[in-house]
Design a protein around this motif. Structure first.
Motif, short mmCIF file in Angstrom:
data_model
loop_
_atom_site.label_atom_id
_atom_site.label_comp_id
_atom_site.label_asym_id
_atom_site.label_seq_id
_atom_site.Cartn_x
_atom_site.Cartn_y
_atom_site.Cartn_z
N CYS A 34 28.08 36.78 38.00
CA CYS A 34 28.38 35.93 39.46
C CYS A 34 28.60 36.78 40.42
N ILE A 35 29.04 38.20 40.26
CA ILE A 35 29.46 38.98 41.38
C ILE A 35 28.46 39.77 41.86
N ASP A 36 28.52 39.87 43.22
CA ASP A 36 27.45 40.93 44.02
C ASP A 36 28.60 41.73 45.04
N SER A 37 28.73 42.90 44.49
CA SER A 37 29.55 43.69 45.24
C SER A 37 29.12 44.90 45.44
N LYS A 38 29.84 45.68 46.53
CA LYS A 38 29.20 46.92 47.09
C LYS A 38 30.41 47.89 47.48
N LEU A 39 29.95 49.12 47.26
CA LEU A 39 30.82 50.03 47.79
C LEU A 39 30.16 51.50 48.45
N ILE A 40 31.06 52.16 48.82
CA ILE A 40 30.35 53.53 49.45
C ILE A 40 31.57 54.53 49.31
N GLY A 41 31.31 55.77 49.37
CA GLY A 41 32.32 56.70 49.45
C GLY A 41 32.33 57.66 48.31
N PHE A 42 33.51 58.46 48.32
CA PHE A 42 33.70 59.57 47.16
C PHE A 42 34.16 58.97 46.20
N HIS A 43 33.85 59.56 44.82
CA HIS A 43 34.14 59.18 43.53
C HIS A 43 35.67 59.58 43.19
N ALA A 89 27.93 58.05 40.20
CA ALA A 89 29.38 57.42 40.06
C ALA A 89 29.69 56.15 40.60
N GLY A 90 29.00 55.84 41.69
CA GLY A 90 28.99 54.52 42.31
C GLY A 90 28.70 53.25 41.51
N VAL A 91 27.71 53.45 40.59
CA VAL A 91 27.17 52.38 39.85
C VAL A 91 28.48 51.91 38.82
N LEU A 92 29.23 53.28 38.37
CA LEU A 92 30.47 52.95 37.48
C LEU A 92 31.51 52.40 38.32
N ASP A 93 31.73 52.83 39.56
CA ASP A 93 32.88 52.31 40.34
C ASP A 93 32.49 50.87 40.78
N ALA A 121 39.17 53.20 56.60
CA ALA A 121 39.14 53.72 55.28
C ALA A 121 38.21 54.85 55.36
N LEU A 122 36.95 54.63 55.87
CA LEU A 122 35.94 55.66 55.68
C LEU A 122 36.39 57.11 56.58
N ASP A 151 40.02 58.27 44.87
CA ASP A 151 40.80 57.16 45.39
C ASP A 151 40.69 56.90 46.71
N SER A 152 39.76 57.64 47.46
CA SER A 152 39.44 57.34 48.98
C SER A 152 38.24 56.63 48.83
N MET A 153 37.40 56.12 47.64
CA MET A 153 36.36 55.16 48.03
C MET A 153 36.68 54.14 48.57
N VAL A 154 35.43 53.50 49.27
CA VAL A 154 35.69 52.56 50.18
C VAL A 154 34.73 51.10 49.42
N LEU A 155 35.84 50.25 49.17
CA LEU A 155 35.11 48.98 48.77
C LEU A 155 34.50 48.32 49.73
N ILE A 156 33.55 47.49 50.07
CA ILE A 156 33.05 46.76 50.95
C ILE A 156 33.43 45.49 50.66
N LYS A 157 34.63 45.06 50.97
CA LYS A 157 35.13 43.76 50.64
C LYS A 157 34.47 42.67 51.60
N SER A 158 34.23 43.07 52.80
CA SER A 158 33.59 42.02 53.69
C SER A 158 32.15 41.37 53.22
#
Ligand SMILES: NC(=O)c1ccc[n+]([C@@H]2O[C@H](COP(=O)([O-])OP(=O)(O)OC[C@H]3O[C@@H](n4cnc5c(N)ncnc54)[C@H](O)[C@@H]3O)[C@@H](O)[C@H]2O)c1
Length: 298
Positions: A165-174, A143-147, A287-288, A176-183
């Motif tokens: 150009c974008i390097d992004s990360k996220l963790i969490g459930f698939h 799910a994470g790769v899709l999110d 959020a986590l 609404d409560s998923m946690v985008l690691i914006k930092s």
């Protein structure tokens, strides 16, 4: 590599087609209960293999014996979300189907790598873990790769940039409560808050969380091409060793013990190799915590 896909519906077919296109498979078995569908899949996919002149052996069947000695089994069977439905509502039906299918797989495969794609992935993985059918380190949910792909796409759209150009990360459930690691999300090596204001970032987050629902609204069924692409990216990562977001059973990471959760991890055909425990900022930590409490993990 020999791969068995259980569930030859939209997602299963799209995974099979992408595996053929990217020549990632020597032998492919598609299992379903719908015999008409299986016949159609066998014709179309074999003719695709013929069109590309590839040497890929394909079997479409309801007989699990053909799955024997699969290195990877992908579960994409069951029911998909309809408009207005949450993924959690699918659990009762899909978990029963999955456990039944997993037992049949076990008859012909000792301990294959097993990817769960059917929703709700996090809780499906908990159910498979509790069944003790396969080693904990060899059961993984996609799910994470899709999110994360949705996250990258929304940033790229907002900034009118290429997704690469974008390097992004996220963790969490698939959900609404998923946690985008914006930092730790970077655009051309700049932090997200250096290139976007808080309002834009908030809007991106909302778009990511409703990415699946938007497809359902317009298509009247669940997304399948992007989910299949995400699953195939995970299969490529078995060779490349790339860290990707995926749902696995944790052993204390993020304070979670013996439960499934989406984290950044590295995998091979032997299962999970390494988990990256990210340093979260205060907002991400909150959020986590909130999501762990919401889903009774704490
Ligand atoms: N993880 C993700 O990010 C993600 C994304 C999209 C969809 N999904 C999930 O993937 C699943 C499949 O979605 P879809 O769009 O392909 O659905 P679909 O209805 O097109 O296909 C499901 C298939 O499962 C088969 N099936 C049902 N019971 C079975 C059984 N006992 N044994 C074998 N096959 C059986 C059906 O005959 C059907 O062909 C859904 O649960 C959906 O929510 C997950």
């Amino acid at each position: 590599m020999k791969i068995t896909i259980i569930g030859a519906g939209n997602v299963g077919l799209s995974i099979a087609y992408a595996l053929i296109l990217r020549e990632l498979v020597d032998e492919l078995v598609l299992i379903d209960i719908n015999e008409d569908l299986l016949l159609a899949r066998e014709l179309e996919l074999n003719q695709s293999i013929g069109a590309f002149n590839f040497d890929i052996k394909l079997t479409c069947t309801s007989n699990y014996e053909f799955s024997k000695n699969s290195q990877l089994v992908i579960f994409s069977a069951g029911i998909a979300r309809k408009e207005g439905q949450s993924r959690d509502e699918l659990f009762e039906i899909n978990s029963k189907i999955m456990l039944d299918c997993a037992k049949k797989i076990k008859e012909f495969n000792e301990d294959p790598l097993f990817f769960i794609v059917s929703n709700p992935v996090d809780f499906m993985l908990n159910a498979l873990y509790e069944s003790k059918l396969f080693s904990a380190k060899k059961i993984i949910a996609m799910a994470g790769v899709l999110d994360n792909a949705r996250y990258k796409y929304e940033i790229a759209k907002k900034l009118n940039l290429n997704i690469s150009c974008i390097d992004s990360k996220l963790i969490g459930f698939h959900n609404d409560s998923m946690v985008l690691i914006k930092s730790q999300t970077k655009v051309k090596n700049k932090f997200l808050n250096e290139v976007l204001n808080q309002e834009d970032i908030k809007q991106i987050e909302q778009e990511v969380k409703t990415g699946g629902a938007k497809v359902i609204k317009h298509l009247k069924t669940s997304a399948y091409l992007a989910p299949a692409s995400a699953c195939v990216r995970m299969i490529e990562a078995l060779r490349t060793g790339e860290f990707l977001p995926m749902c696995i059973v944790l052993n204390g990471e993020y304070g979670i013990n013996k439960k499934a959760f989406g984290v950044m991890a590295k995998i091979s055909l032997d299962g999970i190799l390494e988990i990256l425990e990210l340093k979260l900022d205060e907002e991400e930590n909150l959020a986590l915590e909130k999501s762990l409490i919401q889903y009774a993990y704490k």
